[in-house]
Scaffold this active site. Structure first.
Site, short mmCIF file in Angstrom:
data_model
loop_
_atom_site.label_atom_id
_atom_site.label_comp_id
_atom_site.label_asym_id
_atom_site.label_seq_id
_atom_site.Cartn_x
_atom_site.Cartn_y
_atom_site.Cartn_z
N GLY A 1 7.26 17.48 126.97
CA GLY A 1 7.01 17.67 125.56
C GLY A 1 6.31 16.48 124.91
N THR A 2 6.70 15.30 125.28
CA THR A 2 6.12 14.10 124.68
C THR A 2 4.63 14.01 124.98
OG1 THR A 2 8.23 12.93 124.85
CG2 THR A 2 6.24 11.57 124.64
N ASN B 1 14.95 19.89 116.18
CA ASN B 1 15.90 19.50 117.22
C ASN B 1 17.23 19.00 116.68
OD1 ASN B 1 13.64 17.59 116.63
ND2 ASN B 1 15.05 16.12 117.55
N GLN C 1 12.13 23.11 121.17
CA GLN C 1 13.50 23.59 120.94
C GLN C 1 13.55 25.11 120.84
OE1 GLN C 1 16.51 21.98 120.76
NE2 GLN C 1 15.55 20.02 121.27
N SER D 1 8.51 22.21 126.86
CA SER D 1 9.14 21.28 127.80
C SER D 1 10.22 22.03 128.58
CB SER D 1 9.77 20.11 127.04
OG SER D 1 10.50 19.31 127.93
N HIS E 1 12.82 21.10 130.48
CA HIS E 1 14.23 20.72 130.58
C HIS E 1 15.06 21.12 129.36
CE1 HIS E 1 14.65 16.91 128.12
NE2 HIS E 1 13.34 16.91 128.23
N THR F 1 -2.28 14.55 140.16
CA THR F 1 -1.75 15.52 141.11
C THR F 1 -0.58 16.27 140.49
OG1 THR F 1 -2.45 14.18 142.96
CG2 THR F 1 -0.74 15.81 143.42
N CYS G 1 17.12 9.91 120.56
CA CYS G 1 16.28 8.72 120.43
C CYS G 1 16.80 7.80 119.35
CB CYS G 1 14.85 9.13 120.11
SG CYS G 1 14.38 10.68 120.85
C1 LIG Z 1 12.94 17.00 123.68
C2 LIG Z 1 11.88 17.20 122.67
C3 LIG Z 1 10.59 16.67 122.87
C4 LIG Z 1 10.25 15.79 124.03
O1 LIG Z 1 10.15 16.51 125.22
P1 LIG Z 1 10.25 15.71 126.62
O2 LIG Z 1 9.92 16.75 127.63
O3 LIG Z 1 11.66 15.21 126.72
O4 LIG Z 1 9.25 14.62 126.56
C5 LIG Z 1 9.63 16.93 121.90
N1 LIG Z 1 9.90 17.68 120.82
C6 LIG Z 1 11.12 18.21 120.60
C7 LIG Z 1 11.35 19.04 119.39
C8 LIG Z 1 12.14 17.98 121.51
O5 LIG Z 1 13.36 18.50 121.28
#
Ligand SMILES: *Cc1c(COP(=O)(O)O)cnc(C)c1O
Length: 394
Positions: free
Chosen positions: A74-75, A154, A182, A202, A204, A240, A328
């Site tokens: 996500g980042t 989030n 989210q 993202s 995870h 890759t 964070c």
């Molecule tokens: C967790 C999160 C991210 C970051 O995603 P990562 O895959 O952990 O880098 C970005 N935006 C929101 C709203 C998130 O909850």
């Protein structure tokens, strides 16, 4: 599902892998280790798996496979959407619109772009965390090149009216990016219905592996790459491919979408049970975020007169894991920018906890939490000098 060994209420921070996701990934961590860019058999197997996962991700959000680019999460996707458009469009305009409640991946990227000569408008939100489409419309200028507004928050779970916002940006010919990290896998996400041009995912956060994500880039949208190197991902994103992660992400989003109708109903009931349980048994509590248009698994409360950190440490000793605001910001004493934007007073914001539930959360987990919390908060209230002052003032 049996008894959970721990009480995990931090699914907004990350989720446990779905067992079928791990199973789907295993071959690509063992025998099928080929580089998808190769031309021999091993490589072709890996390449095919990547393309199958791309189709899965695309189908889950009503996009075409060519519009999905895999990233490290996500980042990276948020950084890419903002910096990629800003760099590409800087001669057309230097104004970006976002909100005061974005994830740090968007917020800090905007702050970086301000240092690079861009101007950013941070839209306010109301006390439940909603952005007003009318306020957005008024903020648009002739030099506005991008609007970035998250689909679901989030910390407090607010789901924004992105489709309404998309209608505005579309009619003005301005790109719209949404951070759907989210939302995806938890509520329906359809890039056509939302009328977005860029969308962040993202894995995870929906029971996939960490370190893999995607950026949806609508056909025809122009943005610069941020990673330069090989010709992977149609020359849009070098490096890759994390093949096992990509396969896991495809499987995870497919499963999450299939389980969504049942899961969102189940989690909404658990969410509302937890909210009611806290409100009924603990004095001086305030629910943050809305009661409608809220993520199914999100509960966020401020407890007056007590420190969120103290509750968290207490819960930790009982094997119960939650979060103060966002992962964070924990560890820092400043209340989160999201709670501040909602207008929550400083003191109250410091007593804030987020409980985020997911597919492994059971009703007995919620009951266990509801048994733990009231006596814990009563004890903290008894120890609180702020509460002493309050009682003395009565
Ligand atoms: C967790 C999160 C991210 C970051 O995603 P990562 O895959 O952990 O880098 C970005 N935006 C929101 C709203 C998130 O909850």
């Amino acid at each position: 599902m049996g008894e959970n060994p721990i009480l995990y209420f931090d699914n907004a921070a990350t989720t446990r892998l779905h067992p079928s996701v791990l199973q789907a990934m295993m071959p690509y961590l063992e025998d099928c280790f080929g580089n998808p860019s190769g031309v021999y058999g091993y490589a072709r197997t890996a390449k095919k798996a990547v393309e199958a996962a791309r189709r899965q991700v695309a189908a889950a959000i009503n996009a075409s496979p060519e519009e999905i680019v895999f990233t490290s999460g996500g980042t990276e996707s948020d950084n890419w959407a903002l910096k990629g458009v800003a760099e590409r469009m800087r001669d057309r305009g230097r104004h970006i619109i976002t909100t005061a409640i974005e994830h740090h991946a968007v917020k800090h990227t905007c702050e970086y772009l301000e240092k690079q000569g861009f101007e950013v408008t941070y839209l306010p939100v109301d006390s439940e965390g909603f952005v007003s489409p009318a306020t957005l419309e008024k903020a648009i200028r002739p030099d506005t090149i991008l609007v970035s507004i998250m689909l679901a928050n989030n910390e407090v779970g607010t789901i924004q009216p992105i489709a309404e916002i998309g209608a505005i940006t579309r009619s003005r010919g301005i790109y719209l990016h949404t951070d759907a990290v989210q939302a995806a896998g938890h509520i329906p996400v359809d890039v056509e219905a939302l009328q977005v041009d860029l969308l962040t995912l993202s894995a995870h956060k929906f029971y996939g592996p960490k370190g893999i994500g995607a950026l949806y880039i609508r056909k025809g949208v122009r943005l610069n790459p941020v990673l330069h190197g090989g010709a992977q991902e149609s020359s849009k994103r070098a490096g890759t491919e994390y093949v096992a992660g990509i396969v896991g992400m495809g499987e995870a989003i497919t499963l999450a979408v299939a389980e969504m109708p049942e899961e969102s109903k189940r989690l909404t009931l658990l969410r509302d049970k937890l909210i009611k349980g806290i409100e009924d048994t603990i004095p001086f509590t305030y629910l943050n975020g809305p009661r409608e248009n809220r993520l199914p698994g999100n509960v966020n409360f401020s407890f007056d007169f007590v420190e969120g950190e103290s509750i968290l440490l207490y819960l930790d000793t009982k094997g119960c894991y939650a979060s103060t605001g966002s992962a964070c910001s924990s560890g820092s004493l400043d209340p989160s920018h999201v709670l501040m934007a909602l207008g929550i007073p400083h003191g109250l914001a410091n007593g804030t906890l987020r409980f985020s539930m997911g597919r492994y959360t059971t009703e007995s987990d919620v009951d266990a939490l509801l048994a733990l919390l009231p006596p814990m908060i009563t004890r903290l209230l008894e120890l609180s000098p702020l509460y002493e002052d309050y009682k003395a003032s009565l």
